[in-house]
Design a protein around this motif. Structure first.
Motif, PDB file in Angstrom:
ATOM      1  N   TYR A  29      39.004 -36.716  24.463  1.00 45.47           N
ATOM      2  CA  TYR A  29      39.501 -37.708  23.440  1.00 45.47           C
ATOM      3  C   TYR A  29      37.747 -37.785  22.398  1.00 45.47           C
ATOM      4  CZ  TYR A  29      43.455 -39.318  26.021  1.00 45.47           C
ATOM      5  OH  TYR A  29      44.936 -38.900  26.265  1.00 45.47           O
ATOM      6  N   LYS A 103      31.501 -46.991  23.160  1.00 45.21           N
ATOM      7  CA  LYS A 103      33.148 -47.894  22.165  1.00 45.21           C
ATOM      8  C   LYS A 103      33.962 -46.573  21.803  1.00 45.21           C
ATOM      9  CE  LYS A 103      32.915 -49.645  17.830  1.00 45.21           C
ATOM     10  NZ  LYS A 103      34.306 -49.111  17.496  1.00 45.21           N
ATOM     11  N   PRO A 104      34.893 -46.682  22.129  1.00 52.72           N
ATOM     12  CA  PRO A 104      36.540 -45.624  21.520  1.00 52.72           C
ATOM     13  C   PRO A 104      36.361 -45.196  20.417  1.00 52.72           C
ATOM     14  CG  PRO A 104      37.619 -46.356  23.229  1.00 52.72           C
ATOM     15  CD  PRO A 104      36.093 -47.131  22.940  1.00 52.72           C
ATOM     16  N   ALA A 107      38.606 -47.385  18.138  1.00 55.88           N
ATOM     17  CA  ALA A 107      39.340 -48.623  18.830  1.00 55.88           C
ATOM     18  C   ALA A 107      39.011 -50.212  17.743  1.00 55.88           C
ATOM     19  CB  ALA A 107      39.431 -48.712  19.559  1.00 55.88           C
ATOM     20  N   TRP A 113      35.943 -54.692  19.306  1.00 56.10           N
ATOM     21  CA  TRP A 113      35.160 -54.046  20.422  1.00 56.10           C
ATOM     22  C   TRP A 113      34.701 -55.608  21.368  1.00 56.10           C
ATOM     23  CZ3 TRP A 113      37.471 -50.842  23.015  1.00 56.10           C
ATOM     24  CH2 TRP A 113      36.838 -50.202  24.626  1.00 56.10           C
ATOM     25  N   TRP A 136      43.466 -56.912  21.565  1.00 51.09           N
ATOM     26  CA  TRP A 136      41.664 -55.761  22.272  1.00 51.09           C
ATOM     27  C   TRP A 136      42.640 -54.721  23.282  1.00 51.09           C
ATOM     28  CZ3 TRP A 136      40.054 -53.486  26.307  1.00 51.09           C
ATOM     29  CH2 TRP A 136      39.199 -52.877  26.628  1.00 51.09           C
ATOM     30  N   ARG A 139      44.737 -52.769  20.435  1.00 52.87           N
ATOM     31  CA  ARG A 139      44.372 -51.765  19.759  1.00 52.87           C
ATOM     32  C   ARG A 139      43.527 -50.340  20.259  1.00 52.87           C
ATOM     33  NH1 ARG A 139      42.317 -56.538  17.416  1.00 52.87           N
ATOM     34  NH2 ARG A 139      40.007 -56.615  18.370  1.00 52.87           N
ATOM     35  N   LEU A 140      43.727 -50.596  21.682  1.00 55.58           N
ATOM     36  CA  LEU A 140      43.163 -49.241  22.457  1.00 55.58           C
ATOM     37  C   LEU A 140      44.122 -48.459  22.981  1.00 55.58           C
ATOM     38  CD1 LEU A 140      40.344 -47.822  23.756  1.00 55.58           C
ATOM     39  CD2 LEU A 140      40.920 -49.067  25.740  1.00 55.58           C
ATOM     40  N   PRO A 143      48.175 -46.372  19.588  1.00 61.38           N
ATOM     41  CA  PRO A 143      47.578 -45.827  18.769  1.00 61.38           C
ATOM     42  C   PRO A 143      47.989 -46.230  17.338  1.00 61.38           C
ATOM     43  CG  PRO A 143      49.026 -43.968  20.032  1.00 61.38           C
ATOM     44  CD  PRO A 143      48.471 -45.734  20.885  1.00 61.38           C
ATOM     45  N   HIS A 148      45.934 -40.768  20.964  1.00 64.87           N
ATOM     46  CA  HIS A 148      45.325 -41.519  21.190  1.00 64.87           C
ATOM     47  C   HIS A 148      43.498 -41.727  21.401  1.00 64.87           C
ATOM     48  CE1 HIS A 148      48.992 -42.107  23.083  1.00 64.87           C
ATOM     49  NE2 HIS A 148      48.691 -43.679  23.406  1.00 64.87           N
ATOM     50  N   PHE A 149      42.665 -43.000  21.624  1.00 56.60           N
ATOM     51  CA  PHE A 149      41.493 -42.634  21.657  1.00 56.60           C
ATOM     52  C   PHE A 149      40.642 -42.019  23.436  1.00 56.60           C
ATOM     53  CE2 PHE A 149      42.877 -46.443  18.522  1.00 56.60           C
ATOM     54  CZ  PHE A 149      42.992 -45.088  17.622  1.00 56.60           C
ATOM     55  N   ASN A 167      48.044 -45.401  29.123  1.00 65.71           N
ATOM     56  CA  ASN A 167      48.614 -45.077  28.105  1.00 65.71           C
ATOM     57  C   ASN A 167      49.715 -44.027  28.370  1.00 65.71           C
ATOM     58  OD1 ASN A 167      47.376 -43.029  26.532  1.00 65.71           O
ATOM     59  ND2 ASN A 167      45.182 -44.025  25.645  1.00 65.71           N
TER      60      ASN A 167
END
Length: 313
Positions: A29, A103-104, A107, A113, A136, A139-140, A143, A148-149, A167
């Motif tokens: 990532y 913070k990814p 996201a 965040w 929250w 969102r993370l 996707p 994915h983050f 995930n």
């Protein structure tokens, strides 16, 4: 830090304090870009009280919880999981935590965040349900476009239990199928007094997170998967996940044959447990499959490492 814990321990002396965390050994990532790759980050603390009686860990834990720490007794020790108070103490001593300044990418904004139930940098929610159904988390973990983050979330509960909420981009074994069956069963109970209020939406979100995949690549870019000659895909998937929890195998090889043997045994046991938990494998069969895949991969990696050592001489 030990002195600060003892100051709120109600007179309980602490003879040993250790911090635990994770060294990120995989550049996945945006970990490298964010400065997390090959960096150790703290997850919590564990301490041993001086008292030799069976109640010493419980007494120390109760005092620390009263002082605002997420502490729980376990055997002869006390485990402290991350919460805002521990995070502040770690920050005072310059010890980086997993959430410091991270913070990814993708996201949401900084404001997005910060949309949790707490007031600090540590994402905090009043309950597990509050986390699961939050925008929250969605969102993370779900996707909307692209990949994915992150791998998922490490969740620390108020009873010090640490677990990972993965995930759909990660290997989840039979979890998606089991969640789908649970959702079907709960939907069939709608309107029945036996169905707890709000339980169905929680399971629907868990299913969504477990099954949501990034958009597929255009058909013309999809490459044919190589033949694997009967490879145990489940064991390999679990083993690859297990590898992310340890330092690089090559670093283990440098410590000698005893360290290699111990690490192989430890990994085999972990893979076997996950095969039983995630795939419903028989315990004996799981151990045999785990030993086979771990021995094969570690043997291959060890041979390559030996060759590289010879080449450098």
């Amino acid at each position: 830090m030990k002195a600060k814990f003892e100051a709120v321990s109600g007179g309980e002396e602490i003879v040993q304090l250790m911090l635990y965390g994770e060294l990120l050994v995989n550049s996945k990532y945006d970990y490298d870009k964010a400065g997390l790759f090959k960096v150790w980050r703290c997850f919590g603390a564990v301490m041993r009280p001086a008292g030799s009686d069976e109640e010493a860990p419980s007494r120390l834990s109760a005092q620390l919880r009263g002082a605002g720490f997420n502490a729980c007794p376990t055997d002869d020790r006390v485990l402290i999981a991350l919460n805002e108070n521990l995070g502040l103490m770690l920050a005072e001593h310059g010890i980086p935590t997993v959430y410091d300044g991270y913070k990814p990418d993708g996201a949401g904004s900084s404001e997005d965040w910060a949309q949790h139930d707490g007031s600090g940098n540590l994402p905090w929610f009043t309950s597990l349900r509050s986390l699961v159904v939050s925008d929250w988390a969605r969102r993370l973990l779900v996707p909307q476009k692209g990949q994915h983050f992150a791998e998922g979330l490490v969740v620390a509960s108020e009873v010090c239990r640490l677990f990972k909420w993965k995930n759909g981009g990660e290997e989840l074994g039979n979890v998606p199928a089991e969640l789908e069956e649970s959702v079907k069963g709960l939907r069939a109970l709608q309107g029945h007094p036996a169905l707890p209020d709000g339980l169905l939406p929680v399971f629907e979100v868990l299913l969504l997170v477990a099954t949501a995949k990034p958009p597929a690549e255009p058909e013309h870019t999809i490459k044919e998967k190589p033949k694997t000659n009967g490879e145990d895909h489940e064991s390999m998937a679990v083993f690859e996940s297990t590898l992310t929890k340890y330092d690089a195998l090559e670093e283990v090889f440098e410590r000698g044959s005893k360290a290699k043997t111990e690490r192989a045994k430890e990994m085999s046991e972990q893979v076997a447990r996950d095969l039983v938990k995630d795939y419903g494998a028989d315990a004996k069969d799981a151990q045999q499959r785990a030993s086979k895949v771990v021995s094969r991969v570690i043997g291959t990696r060890y041979g390559a490492w030996l060759n590289s050592q010879k080449a450098e001489q």
